[in-house]
Write a protein that holds these residues in place. Structure first.
Motif, PDB file in Angstrom:
ATOM      1  N   LEU A  57       0.829  -1.208   0.000  1.00  0.00           N
ATOM      2  CA  LEU A  57       0.000   0.000   0.000  1.00  0.00           C
ATOM      3  C   LEU A  57       0.865   1.260   0.000  1.00  0.00           C
ATOM      4  CD1 LEU A  57      -2.990  -0.572   2.462  1.00  0.00           C
ATOM      5  CD2 LEU A  57      -3.054  -0.389  -0.010  1.00  0.00           C
ATOM      6  N   LEU A  58       2.127   1.113   0.417  1.00  0.00           N
ATOM      7  CA  LEU A  58       3.007   2.272   0.525  1.00  0.00           C
ATOM      8  C   LEU A  58       3.757   2.563  -0.765  1.00  0.00           C
ATOM      9  CD1 LEU A  58       4.576   1.513   4.025  1.00  0.00           C
ATOM     10  CD2 LEU A  58       2.546   2.843   3.478  1.00  0.00           C
ATOM     11  N   TYR A 269      -7.287  -9.137   6.470  1.00  0.00           N
ATOM     12  CA  TYR A 269      -7.530  -7.707   6.701  1.00  0.00           C
ATOM     13  C   TYR A 269      -6.336  -7.077   7.442  1.00  0.00           C
ATOM     14  CZ  TYR A 269      -9.687  -3.603   8.925  1.00  0.00           C
ATOM     15  OH  TYR A 269      -9.954  -2.345   9.384  1.00  0.00           O
ATOM     16  N   ASN A 270      -5.881  -7.745   8.497  1.00  0.00           N
ATOM     17  CA  ASN A 270      -4.751  -7.220   9.280  1.00  0.00           C
ATOM     18  C   ASN A 270      -3.481  -7.149   8.442  1.00  0.00           C
ATOM     19  OD1 ASN A 270      -6.256  -6.872  11.580  1.00  0.00           O
ATOM     20  ND2 ASN A 270      -5.728  -8.862  12.455  1.00  0.00           N
ATOM     21  N   PHE A 273      -4.003  -4.008   6.231  1.00  0.00           N
ATOM     22  CA  PHE A 273      -4.137  -2.698   6.867  1.00  0.00           C
ATOM     23  C   PHE A 273      -3.179  -2.436   8.035  1.00  0.00           C
ATOM     24  CE2 PHE A 273      -8.244  -3.184   4.679  1.00  0.00           C
ATOM     25  CZ  PHE A 273      -8.133  -2.071   3.865  1.00  0.00           C
ATOM     26  N   TYR A 274      -2.493  -3.454   8.549  1.00  0.00           N
ATOM     27  CA  TYR A 274      -1.441  -3.229   9.550  1.00  0.00           C
ATOM     28  C   TYR A 274      -0.062  -3.278   8.907  1.00  0.00           C
ATOM     29  CZ  TYR A 274      -4.339  -3.234  13.754  1.00  0.00           C
ATOM     30  OH  TYR A 274      -5.235  -2.898  14.729  1.00  0.00           O
ATOM     31  N   ASN A 275       0.104  -4.272   8.028  1.00  0.00           N
ATOM     32  CA  ASN A 275       1.407  -4.441   7.377  1.00  0.00           C
ATOM     33  C   ASN A 275       1.497  -3.687   6.066  1.00  0.00           C
ATOM     34  OD1 ASN A 275       2.285  -6.120   9.312  1.00  0.00           O
ATOM     35  ND2 ASN A 275       2.073  -8.000   8.154  1.00  0.00           N
ATOM     36  N   PHE A 276       0.372  -3.184   5.582  1.00  0.00           N
ATOM     37  CA  PHE A 276       0.274  -2.522   4.268  1.00  0.00           C
ATOM     38  C   PHE A 276       0.705  -3.478   3.155  1.00  0.00           C
ATOM     39  CE2 PHE A 276       1.546   0.653   7.493  1.00  0.00           C
ATOM     40  CZ  PHE A 276       0.360   1.354   7.569  1.00  0.00           C
ATOM     41  N   ASP A 277       0.611  -4.782   3.431  1.00  0.00           N
ATOM     42  CA  ASP A 277       1.118  -5.805   2.522  1.00  0.00           C
ATOM     43  C   ASP A 277       0.012  -6.248   1.564  1.00  0.00           C
ATOM     44  OD1 ASP A 277       2.327  -7.888   1.274  1.00  0.00           O
ATOM     45  OD2 ASP A 277       2.995  -8.912   3.093  1.00  0.00           O
ATOM     46  N   LEU A 278      -0.080  -5.571   0.446  1.00  0.00           N
ATOM     47  CA  LEU A 278      -1.134  -5.841  -0.528  1.00  0.00           C
ATOM     48  C   LEU A 278      -0.941  -7.214  -1.176  1.00  0.00           C
ATOM     49  CD1 LEU A 278      -3.547  -4.210  -1.397  1.00  0.00           C
ATOM     50  CD2 LEU A 278      -2.206  -3.220  -3.227  1.00  0.00           C
ATOM     51  N   ALA A 279       0.312  -7.549  -1.473  1.00  0.00           N
ATOM     52  CA  ALA A 279       0.600  -8.845  -2.104  1.00  0.00           C
ATOM     53  C   ALA A 279       0.257  -9.987  -1.144  1.00  0.00           C
ATOM     54  CB  ALA A 279       2.066  -8.911  -2.507  1.00  0.00           C
ATOM     55  N   GLY A 280       0.685  -9.849   0.126  1.00  0.00           N
ATOM     56  CA  GLY A 280       0.397 -10.879   1.131  1.00  0.00           C
ATOM     57  C   GLY A 280      -1.106 -11.034   1.333  1.00  0.00           C
TER      58      GLY A 280
ATOM     59  N   ALA B  90      -4.992   3.781   5.943  1.00  0.00           N
ATOM     60  CA  ALA B  90      -4.324   3.038   4.863  1.00  0.00           C
ATOM     61  C   ALA B  90      -4.982   3.335   3.522  1.00  0.00           C
ATOM     62  CB  ALA B  90      -4.370   1.539   5.153  1.00  0.00           C
ATOM     63  N   ILE B  93      -3.862   6.670   2.078  1.00  0.00           N
ATOM     64  CA  ILE B  93      -2.536   6.622   1.429  1.00  0.00           C
ATOM     65  C   ILE B  93      -2.685   6.119  -0.003  1.00  0.00           C
ATOM     66  CG2 ILE B  93      -0.292   5.447   1.405  1.00  0.00           C
ATOM     67  CD1 ILE B  93      -0.374   5.393   4.415  1.00  0.00           C
ATOM     68  N   GLN B  97      -1.878   8.179  -3.432  1.00  0.00           N
ATOM     69  CA  GLN B  97      -0.903   7.715  -4.414  1.00  0.00           C
ATOM     70  C   GLN B  97      -1.513   7.587  -5.807  1.00  0.00           C
ATOM     71  OE1 GLN B  97       0.530   4.187  -2.425  1.00  0.00           O
ATOM     72  NE2 GLN B  97       2.436   5.199  -1.891  1.00  0.00           N
ATOM     73  N   PRO B 392       2.836  -0.062  13.037  1.00  0.00           N
ATOM     74  CA  PRO B 392       1.523  -0.706  13.173  1.00  0.00           C
ATOM     75  C   PRO B 392       1.618  -2.220  13.397  1.00  0.00           C
ATOM     76  CG  PRO B 392       1.446   0.901  11.406  1.00  0.00           C
ATOM     77  CD  PRO B 392       2.889   0.791  11.828  1.00  0.00           C
ATOM     78  N   ARG B 429       9.598  -7.584   4.437  1.00  0.00           N
ATOM     79  CA  ARG B 429       8.753  -7.424   3.254  1.00  0.00           C
ATOM     80  C   ARG B 429       8.382  -5.963   2.973  1.00  0.00           C
ATOM     81  NH1 ARG B 429       6.586 -10.379   0.494  1.00  0.00           N
ATOM     82  NH2 ARG B 429       4.476  -9.514   0.428  1.00  0.00           N
ATOM     83  N   GLN B 430       8.776  -5.062   3.876  1.00  0.00           N
ATOM     84  CA  GLN B 430       8.411  -3.645   3.649  1.00  0.00           C
ATOM     85  C   GLN B 430       9.418  -2.940   2.760  1.00  0.00           C
ATOM     86  OE1 GLN B 430       7.591  -1.572   7.321  1.00  0.00           O
ATOM     87  NE2 GLN B 430       5.488  -2.300   7.338  1.00  0.00           N
TER      88      GLN B 430
END
Lengths: 309, 430
Positions: A57-58, A269-270, A273-280, B90, B93, B97, B392, B429-430
């Motif tokens: 998401l970032l 969902y977590n 929205f917590y990890n911003f991990d769209l792929a995961g 989220a 953002i 973008q 988070p 992974r970030q």
């Protein structure tokens, strides 16, 4: 010429139960195909595409990668989450079908005997169904509150019974989440099964009465076999809906205490929205869809086929 | 008769005209004239302009109408944020973008780092003097500026966690963890629930507890922003703070139900029902206690600094909200900075929220109450959550860990190992 036309007509009879099939069905089907493709298939294809990237998401620039698949399927939390999902789904589905069937039987029986208030009863049960999941979770959170003024525990105390740790005990928290889901979802089962019960031919029960069948025998040998199709369709739909449930849980327990009530939909969902991990999140969504389809296919295998009961 | 009626109707219409005009200037999705030449989209929470409290919404309506009158040709298209904080932030953002985000928005201070990392915020320096920027508390200034000194948001209010107690039951404020446990057990003997705090899945749980870890000197991330709470000395400090919470529940000083408490409203309800004599809450709850409880009951409640492992080791988590510009248009950034200033000064003073600029405490009479002395003293030991995108997930894992330990589902060491593994995987992974 006339004879040839007549031969052609007899050679391609129209399908039973329908009108003539157009020679080129595609233009007629195209609007539906476009609609289904745009609104149903495209999101699935997009989720599948994202699952094979490192999308976040970032960061909108995503590259092809299978890392998310490995990370998500290898996550140590996934085992607990899948176990929670299995318990939650099984408990909720069984509860909703049994309660829905019991209420539907009660209503049909009441209507057959001319009992007043059956419409009110149906409406009351349906009222729970129209409440949004988030609101349902909040309502049950207040009822299950373990504060000295919590509704259910206060009633238990009045009855001389000890209070129950509905939400703070990991074991009980899952049971509480199932109760809240069953309370809301029972109406759906009830309506489906009520309609199926109403369509059973009364002469079957009349014949059973002539044979002096007991109520249990009537239920076992007439009602259940006649309901088989409706029960299985009901099971498929509830399984899919329950697997996707996360609104009740997020407002009731948030997935806690710890991970005690974190199901796959909430874990997904977590992850987003917590990890911003769209792929995961996409990997987990595909996993959720695969489980739903597998369970639906399994139940559908038992559906009665045309010409076979 | 007819003439008198006509005159009365006219007088009434004239008297009501400004009111109607103001009403028309502020609707559920707009401030300013609908046909204004320029429009700024502003995404806000539901606690001020659209507050359910009529006095609060009226005060902010007046501020906004004055602002729009000072900026002719503009209207503000308002967008309400949902209560689901993490999802809302989220989503914003992602929208920014994709070029579909609001021009100006309220951003949770805990999420600001993520916004900074995403590179979607526009600097606001030119709309603030150097003195005004220097007037921000140091931790606030650090949070809102980047390495190049760009001020990327206005942190318009801060908050902190304190210990509330019913002085009739607990006359002296506990200074240490041991004091607190002993005082809580004493209240249990008198029929109360003991100390209450957030322990369920929710940011409040992490934030309440982090004060204890910080008081010991622990760090969540290193200077590079890499998670370190599970390594070396930090690991021991972390476990010490976890065991403190565990011992509160195991000893009965806190009820087991804390693992199901996810909002401060639960504490307020318990205080109103007189079932607890102590709880950990935010500074804003002081005003809530005064308005919720009968006057003589409210007078019994006092706030004090959170106890530490020793009386000298103290910390408290500081949060709050920021307003940031998500547009590149300089005129819109100017308008956004103007809105932020409304909240920073008069908005805070009206709501009794804690401003982030030292001078504002002297400027407004609101901050003359004794409770603000306690809050400002506690702010000396204030700590903000780390401004990193992994926060988070760290918070999520701490919530899971505390829930498992306090409900007896896991030992602190094993729970910390699991949290470390999850955070490391997410960070990679970030």
């Amino acid at each position: 010429m006339i004879a040839r036309a007549a031969r052609r007509r007899t050679a391609t009879p129209p399908p039973a139960g329908g009108g003539p099939v157009p020679a080129r069905p595609l233009p007629w089907l195209l609007p539906v195909l476009l609609f289904v493709g745009l609104f149903y298939l495209w999101p699935i294809v997009d989720a599948l595409r994202l699952a094979f990237t490192d999308a976040s998401l970032l960061d909108r620039d995503a590259a092809f990668s299978t890392e998310a698949i490995g990370a998500m399927l290898g996550s140590p939390a996934l085992g607990t989450v899948l176990r929670n999902t299995a318990i939650f789904t099984l408990g909720s589905v069984v509860g909703q079908i049994l309660l829905g069937l019991a209420i539907a039987l009660l209503v049909v029986r009441g209507e057959r005997n001319g009992l007043r208030g059956m419409l009110v009863m149906r409406t009351l049960v349906l009222a729970a169904w129209v409440i949004p999941g988030i609101a349902n979770g909040i309502i049950w959170q207040m009822l299950f509150s373990e504060a000295p003024f919590g509704a259910i525990n206060s009633a238990l105390r009045l009855a001389g019974l000890p209070p129950v740790a509905w939400l703070s005990d990991p074991g009980n928290a899952m049971m509480s989440a199932i109760i809240a889901t069953v309370w809301q979802g029972t109406a759906y089962s009830m309506i489906l099964l009520y309609a199926a019960l109403r369509s059973i031919d009364d002469t079957l029960y009349e014949a059973a009465a002539v044979d002096a069948a007991t109520p249990w025998e009537r239920f076992r040998f007439i009602t259940l076999p006649e309901l088989r199709g409706a029960l299985l369709v009901n099971a498929i739909l509830i399984v899919i809906m329950t697997l996707n449930t996360f609104d009740v849980i997020i407002s009731l327990t948030g997935g806690g205490p710890g991970r005690a009530t974190e199901v796959l939909a909430l874990f997904t969902y977590n992850t987003v929205f917590y990890n911003f991990d769209l792929a995961g999140g996409s990997v987990l969504s595909i996993l959720l869809m695969a489980i739903s389809l597998a369970l639906a296919a399994l139940v559908a295998a038992f559906l009665p086929r045309a010409g076979r009961r | 008769m007819t003439r008198r009626l006509t005159a009365s109707t006219l007088a009434l219409a004239l008297a009501g005209a400004p009111l109607l005009a103001q009403e028309d200037m502020v609707t559920r999705d707009r401030v300013g004239p609908a046909d204004a030449e320029n429009a700024l989209t502003f995404r806000l929470t539901a606690y001020d302009l659209y507050s359910s409290d009529p006095a609060t919404s009226a005060a902010f309506e007046e501020l906004f109408v004055d602002f729009i009158e000072d900026n002719p040709g503009w209207r503000i298209d308002t967008q309400l944020q949902t209560g689901n904080l993490s999802q809302e932030q989220a989503r914003m953002i992602e929208q920014a973008q994709a070029g579909r985000g609001p021009d100006c928005a309220m951003v949770d201070s805990a999420q600001l780092a993520t916004y900074k990392a995403a590179g979607i915020l526009s600097p606001m320096n030119e709309y603030f003097t150097e003195e005004e920027i220097a007037d921000f508390f140091p931790y606030v200034r650090d949070g809102i500026t980047d390495e190049d000194g760009n001020m990327l948001a206005v942190w318009w209010f801060t908050d902190l966690r304190v210990l509330y107690r019913n002085t009739e039951v607990v006359p002296e404020a506990p200074q240490t963890w041991d004091d607190l446990q002993a005082a809580a057990l004493a209240t249990v003997e008198q029929g109360y629930e003991g100390i209450l705090f957030n322990g369920a899945r929710g940011e409040g749980t992490t934030f309440d507890w982090l004060a204890n870890y910080w008081a010991l000197g622990g760090e969540l991330v290193d200077e590079a922003g890499e998670p370190v709470f599970y390594e070396g000395e930090n690991r021991e400090l972390f476990l010490q703070a976890v065991r403190y919470y565990e011992s509160l529940v195991d000893s009965g000083a806190a009820p087991a139900r804390v693992t199901s408490i996810a909002t401060y409203d639960d504490m307020l309800a318990a205080a109103a029902a007189s079932t607890t004599a102590m709880f950990v809450g935010g500074n804003w709850m002081y005003a809530q206690l005064q308005t919720t409880l009968p006057e003589e009951e409210a007078a019994k409640w006092e706030a004090s600094e959170l106890p530490g492992p020793t009386a000298e080791q103290r910390a408290t988590g500081t949060g709050g909200w920021t307003i940031a510009a998500l547009t590149d248009d300089p005129e819109k950034v100017r308008m956004c900075a103007g809105i932020a200033k409304l909240y920073l000064g008069p908005g805070n003073a009206f709501q009794g929220l804690l401003p982030t600029q030292a001078s504002l405490y002297d400027e407004y009479d609101t901050y003359a109450g004794p409770e603000f002395e306690v809050f400002s003293a506690a702010l000396e030991n204030g700590r903000a959550r780390p401004g990193v995108a992994i926060y988070p997930e760290i918070s999520n894992q701490i919530q899971i860990l505390l829930g498992e330990v306090m409900s007896g589902a896991a030992e602190p060491e094993a729970a910390l190992d699991a949290a470390a593994e999850a955070v490391e995987a997410a960070y990679a992974r970030q």
